[in-house]
Design a protein around this motif. Sequence first.
Motif, PDB file in Angstrom:
ATOM      1  N   LEU A 631      27.509 129.242  97.058  1.00 35.64           N
ATOM      2  CA  LEU A 631      26.910 127.910  97.089  1.00 35.64           C
ATOM      3  C   LEU A 631      27.064 127.274  98.469  1.00 35.64           C
ATOM      4  O   LEU A 631      26.141 126.616  98.967  1.00 35.64           O
ATOM      5  N   ARG A 632      28.206 127.485  99.104  1.00 36.49           N
ATOM      6  CA  ARG A 632      28.399 126.937 100.448  1.00 36.49           C
ATOM      7  C   ARG A 632      27.438 127.593 101.444  1.00 36.49           C
ATOM      8  O   ARG A 632      26.863 126.919 102.314  1.00 36.49           O
ATOM      9  N   ILE A 634      24.534 128.916 100.816  1.00 39.07           N
ATOM     10  CA  ILE A 634      23.165 128.478 100.546  1.00 39.07           C
ATOM     11  C   ILE A 634      22.872 127.155 101.248  1.00 39.07           C
ATOM     12  O   ILE A 634      21.784 126.961 101.811  1.00 39.07           O
ATOM     13  N   GLU A 635      23.846 126.261 101.225  1.00 39.18           N
ATOM     14  CA  GLU A 635      23.638 124.957 101.860  1.00 39.18           C
ATOM     15  C   GLU A 635      23.706 125.057 103.384  1.00 39.18           C
ATOM     16  O   GLU A 635      23.077 124.257 104.086  1.00 39.18           O
ATOM     17  N   ALA A 636      24.437 126.049 103.889  1.00 37.12           N
ATOM     18  CA  ALA A 636      24.652 126.124 105.341  1.00 37.12           C
ATOM     19  C   ALA A 636      23.546 126.868 106.067  1.00 37.12           C
ATOM     20  O   ALA A 636      23.345 126.661 107.262  1.00 37.12           O
ATOM     21  N   ALA A 644      16.215 129.382  97.926  1.00 30.69           N
ATOM     22  CA  ALA A 644      17.443 128.595  97.818  1.00 30.69           C
ATOM     23  C   ALA A 644      17.662 128.139  96.381  1.00 30.69           C
ATOM     24  O   ALA A 644      18.786 128.186  95.862  1.00 30.69           O
ATOM     25  N   ARG A 648      20.825 129.265  94.239  1.00 29.10           N
ATOM     26  CA  ARG A 648      21.713 128.195  93.785  1.00 29.10           C
ATOM     27  C   ARG A 648      21.869 128.229  92.263  1.00 29.10           C
ATOM     28  O   ARG A 648      22.984 128.123  91.738  1.00 29.10           O
TER      29      ARG A 648
END
Length: 742
Positions: A631-632, A634-636, A644, A648
């Motif tokens: 999850l980290r 994917i956001e970064a 995404a 997620r």
Amino acid sequence: MAGFGDYLRAARVGAGLTMEQLAELSGVSARAISDMERGHSRAPQTRTLNALAGGLGVDAGMLREVAQGQRNSGAGRPRTCELPRLVGDFVGRTQELEFLRQMAGGEPDGPAPVVVVHGQAGLGKTSLAVRIADELAGEFPDGRFYLDLRGTDPEPMAVGEALLRLLKAMEVSPRRIAESDEERSSQLRAVLRDRRCLLVLDNAGNEAQLRPILPGDGSGFTVITSRRVLGGLEGVQRIALEPLAPGESAALLRGIAEQAALPEAGQAVDAVARLCGHLPLALRIAGTRLATRPNWSAEHLKERLADADRRLAVLEAGDLGVAAAFALSHAQLSNGARALFRRLAHVPGVDFAPPIAAVLTGESDVVDGLDELVELGLLQTEGFDRYRFHDLIRLFAEQRLRTEEAAGIRVATAKSMVDWLLETAIVAGRWFEPAYGSLPEGWTGLIPLATLDEAGDWLRDETGNWIGALRIVAADGRHQLVVDVAEAMHWYSDRTVRHAHWFEVYSLSRAAAAHLPDRHQEVTHINYLSWAATHCLRRPDLGGDIAMEGHRIAGDLGDVKEQGWALRYAGDAWRNDGQYPRALDAYREACRLADSIDDHDAYVQLRPGIAMLLSVMGRHDEAIAEAAAALREIEARPVAPRPALSARTCAYAIGARALADAGRWAEALREAEQALPMAAEFGYAGYLGELHLTMGRARAALGPAELARPDLTRAVELLAAGSFRNNEELARRTLAELDAAA
């Protein structure tokens, strides 16, 4: 014994009554009494006899005996409108017969019931009508009458002729039959009002032919058969006759031909029934051909029917022929509907929507033509706004196409349809691709593809047609188009993973890519084929072998990206095959390769996959940590919105599952509930099913257990549509445990 008319007159005179006085006492009209005494009508029905006996003060039984004697005295005399010979080997139609029995009970003071039995040629409409008329003989003592209205002839029976025949059959004196159609119609209604008769009006052509013939009030019953729906008739019931059920078809064949009744003929008989489209006329002809050829076996008949180009020719016997029956309906079509009919033979799928018909004809409005084909039984409706041919009618349409259009026109028409189908499929499929995700600027296609849902609906509804078109261009060697279509389906296919047709799609694209100079396309489609083998065919052994072939070719080409994807698909195959350590190594190496070339989309898809495998291996804490790390990442990372969303949703679902497996029920429930809207937005049943399973397990553990039932039930429904076999089994097992504890 004296005739009934003489007996009635003598009884009336003996009682000192005029006709008018007897009419007043009995409730039977003076005109009807006059007709009976002069022999200008048939003996009346039972209720009329009882009324006359009461007015005369005589024994009703004697009056009925005299009337019955008059009926019997007519035996052997030629009569019009007799019922045709009953079919001895009639099978099936249980529900239809029961409906007709229920409809037959009309009330004297209400409208006489009328049922229209409609459908395509060869369904046995006449046989059904004659069967019910035979069964109900005892309920209609005033007669059963049959009239062929010749609705499929170039000149159907005129209304006046039909009325004349029926009135004569009911023994109305020719001298009393009126000259005009309107007066004859009134006469017929008056006769039927006082009698309990059953009419079979066979092969009706249209509503105008029928309206003057139909009864008004009375306790009679009318069965109409027609190839048309006759939607303009008011106040009638309808039976849309369908082909026989497979078991009924086989029973009919066994009843006609001894060879079909042999124990070893079972499979061949089933195949013959299927090749006949379960159409009674075709089955009867096929059975007759078999019965009259002792040297033939059911297997031999099956082989002869298997040749689609010769099937209609085989289905001819004497003056009976399936093609000839269809031709009668075809002859009634307008010129435009004939062109539409034959061109619909180009449609590659089982059913279709109007836009395909518009492409084939070049006409924007085809609804009237389609309705005309449906009305004449040459086309069937399939759900809302979709149509299909009966198999044998499709063969007849193909015959008409070859006969009526030049080869060059046929080729051009087929190509325009195929190109349109595949162009539309590419546009619809690209809605799901991260690089597209919208309608192309300036799109003016016949299909409204303004949203993701509209694109998905079209791809689903027209699956048989765009895949059929794909087969055609593959056979024609249009390799790049095959690859382009399959590439456009890459993301869409994830939503319908249980469909086995993806293996065919990617088999075609892999073979097509092998003919193209860019071998990188070949590797890509080898990888897609591996996915289809593992998840759609449920052949992980095959999926793993295909993926490693792709890995080898990608290595030869120095294509690091496709090497990574090949390892990812190999990992999927080995995970589904229970080779967990091997799958974990493949996933981790694929993740390393993706990271080394900044293939962020692949990387964020792989991290949740690693978490999933760790969870399956029972390493729950590692799985929870891996899902959180995914999850980290994917956001970064700069990832396209749809990949995404997929990654997620998957990470949350796997993390929640790992928490549940670790017994951390409250956390698992919270994580799953948080992910549910994401899964709904993505639209993949597997993610939704996984989340409902976790929520159900958590609620069952946290209590009260009954709160878990809706989630577990929903999980079973959703997971049955995906490739998560173990999860589906877990959902069913948990639900069964809940039931056992209740």
